[in-house]
Write a protein that holds these residues in place. Sequence first.
Motif, PDB file in Angstrom:
ATOM      1  N   LEU A  18       0.826  -1.212   0.000  1.00  0.00           N
ATOM      2  CA  LEU A  18       0.000   0.000   0.000  1.00  0.00           C
ATOM      3  C   LEU A  18       0.857   1.258   0.000  1.00  0.00           C
ATOM      4  CD1 LEU A  18      -2.908  -0.830   2.466  1.00  0.00           C
ATOM      5  CD2 LEU A  18      -3.077  -0.392   0.021  1.00  0.00           C
ATOM      6  N   LEU A  19       1.959   1.231   0.747  1.00  0.00           N
ATOM      7  CA  LEU A  19       2.856   2.384   0.751  1.00  0.00           C
ATOM      8  C   LEU A  19       3.476   2.612  -0.624  1.00  0.00           C
ATOM      9  CD1 LEU A  19       4.739   2.174   4.154  1.00  0.00           C
ATOM     10  CD2 LEU A  19       3.176   3.942   3.398  1.00  0.00           C
ATOM     11  N   LEU A  51       4.273  10.311  10.734  1.00  0.00           N
ATOM     12  CA  LEU A  51       5.263  10.119  11.799  1.00  0.00           C
ATOM     13  C   LEU A  51       6.658  10.465  11.302  1.00  0.00           C
ATOM     14  CD1 LEU A  51       4.079   6.711  13.275  1.00  0.00           C
ATOM     15  CD2 LEU A  51       3.835   8.963  14.325  1.00  0.00           C
ATOM     16  N   PHE A  52       6.957  10.050  10.086  1.00  0.00           N
ATOM     17  CA  PHE A  52       8.285  10.283   9.522  1.00  0.00           C
ATOM     18  C   PHE A  52       8.403  11.667   8.903  1.00  0.00           C
ATOM     19  CE2 PHE A  52       7.614   5.749   9.683  1.00  0.00           C
ATOM     20  CZ  PHE A  52       8.750   5.348  10.366  1.00  0.00           C
ATOM     21  N   ARG A  53       7.290  12.242   8.481  1.00  0.00           N
ATOM     22  CA  ARG A  53       7.320  13.610   7.959  1.00  0.00           C
ATOM     23  C   ARG A  53       7.650  14.605   9.060  1.00  0.00           C
ATOM     24  NH1 ARG A  53       2.119  12.410   4.400  1.00  0.00           N
ATOM     25  NH2 ARG A  53       3.186  11.682   2.530  1.00  0.00           N
ATOM     26  N   SER A  65      10.407  11.138   3.474  1.00  0.00           N
ATOM     27  CA  SER A  65       9.923  10.349   4.596  1.00  0.00           C
ATOM     28  C   SER A  65       9.510   8.929   4.209  1.00  0.00           C
ATOM     29  CB  SER A  65       8.779  11.069   5.289  1.00  0.00           C
ATOM     30  OG  SER A  65       7.699  11.257   4.417  1.00  0.00           O
ATOM     31  N   PRO A  66       8.970   8.674   3.004  1.00  0.00           N
ATOM     32  CA  PRO A  66       8.629   7.294   2.663  1.00  0.00           C
ATOM     33  C   PRO A  66       9.837   6.355   2.632  1.00  0.00           C
ATOM     34  CG  PRO A  66       7.460   8.777   1.215  1.00  0.00           C
ATOM     35  CD  PRO A  66       8.440   9.608   1.999  1.00  0.00           C
ATOM     36  N   LEU A  70       9.599   2.993   4.717  1.00  0.00           N
ATOM     37  CA  LEU A  70       9.773   1.672   4.104  1.00  0.00           C
ATOM     38  C   LEU A  70      10.958   0.924   4.702  1.00  0.00           C
ATOM     39  CD1 LEU A  70       9.006   2.477   0.379  1.00  0.00           C
ATOM     40  CD2 LEU A  70       7.668   1.047   1.908  1.00  0.00           C
ATOM     41  N   LEU A  71      12.013   1.638   5.011  1.00  0.00           N
ATOM     42  CA  LEU A  71      13.175   1.013   5.627  1.00  0.00           C
ATOM     43  C   LEU A  71      12.810   0.402   6.979  1.00  0.00           C
ATOM     44  CD1 LEU A  71      16.254   0.495   5.514  1.00  0.00           C
ATOM     45  CD2 LEU A  71      16.532   2.675   6.695  1.00  0.00           C
TER      46      LEU A  71
END
Length: 89
Positions: A18-19, A51-53, A65-66, A70-71
């Motif tokens: 989905l990401l 959260l990562f943004r 941020s993706p 993903l990592l």
Amino acid sequence: MILLLQALQTFIGIYTALLFIRILLSWFPNIDWYNQPWALISQLTDPYLNLFRSIIPPLGGMDFSPILALLLLQVVSSLFTQVVAAAVF
């Protein structure tokens, strides 16, 4: 216990897909994220990406941020794989 870990690993795999879909669709500026099915994908993935943004703000119009998101999913998936493999043997 193994069944739960395998279910979590499957969930992480589906969420990773989905990401990827969300990231690929972000390249098309004419997609309306308020119409279905795009709104569903956005509602499912944006809270995790936000959260990562907050850690890595967009730089020069590019959202990195993706990559971090993903990592982290890949690391968690790898850990689940190792735990399941160790529990089976």
